[in-house]
Design a protein around this motif. Structure first.
Motif: not given
Length: 254
Positions: A147-154, A245-252
């Motif tokens: 999942d994308r959130p898990d990938l960005l955390r990785a 920045e990418t993670a925040r944009a993905s969340e919102d």
């Protein structure tokens, strides 16, 4: 490399019998950027049903260098059960993690609980998208994309490791950072050298550092050149900000 991979598959099938669902080349081989003398051979194996511990140990012994001489800098092989591999996960989740080869510290692990999961999450993403089938089912049928959130955390954890972790070559730290930036910008995994050239073109402030990293990456691992530690850290700090920045944009997404 082809005879080595053929023998690796044959030995895996000999030990595992009918269990292997897929044997996939991943990493630099899958992304078209294998560099002899520098790159590892990365292989993902999926089995169904799972192997008992004695069979896993037998497989590790059969594939270990020099019992099977590795022509690359090293072999990094990870084996998963099919049930785990078929579902997105943020865990390491492997049954066997084998590192072996002339330039790679030996490692045989059957317990994923103490492993840093980000390595495996990123590798499964590369495998799901680009894995080269050596045996069995194609990659997209055997490995689920995280999942994308898990990938960005990785990705966050990967950048932290390459900033502060020990044992990483400086040029590899920089080019891994470039690959993370290109993934954030495009959503695609790119070979390290292509990623380096792309970031050098778009972000000229880091061009000298990246060009030196690219030149070093063309050398064998044992002949790698150092890079200025302060410059590498500054670059990876910038990379970490791009990932955030990418993670925040993905969340919102607004």
């Amino acid at each position: 490399m082809r005879p080595y991979l053929t023998e690796l598959v044959d030995r895996t099938r000999t030990v595992c019998g009918p269990r292997p669902v897929s044997v996939l080349a991943v990493g630099s081989l899958a992304l078209g950027d294998y560099r002899h003398g520098r790159s590892d051979v990365d292989v993902t194996v999926v089995v169904d049903p799972s192997l008992p511990r004695p069979a896993l140990a037998e497989l590790a012994a059969a594939l270990a260098h020099p019992a099977l001489p590795c022509p690359a800098a090293g072999l990094e092989l990870v084996l998963y059960g099919a049930g785990f591999a078929a579902r997105p996960s943020a865990r390491a989740g492997y049954l066997l993690d084998l590192n072996t080869g002339p330039d790679l510290p030996e490692k045989v692990s059957f317990d994923p609980d103490g492993a840093a999961p980000f390595w495996y999450v990123i590798d499964r993403s590369v495998a799901a998208r680009a894995g080269l089938r050596l045996h069995g089912r194609p990659a997209h049928e055997a490995i689920a994309e995280p999942d994308r959130p898990d990938l960005l955390r990785a990705l966050r954890a990967s950048v932290r490791e390459h900033t502060d972790g020990e044992g990483h070559l400086a040029d590899n730290r920089v080019l891994n950072g470039c690959r993370s930036v290109v993934f954030c910008r495009t959503g695609r995994w790119t070979a390290k050298r292509r990623a380096g050239r792309a970031v050098a073109e778009t972000d000229p402030a880091f061009r000298p550092l990246i060009e030196n990293a690219l030149a070093g990456y063309d050398r064998p691992r044992r002949a790698a050149r150092p890079l200025p530690a302060a410059d590498v850290r500054a670059f990876l700090t910038w990379v970490a900000a791009r990932v955030e920045e990418t993670a925040r944009a993905s969340e919102d997404p607004r």
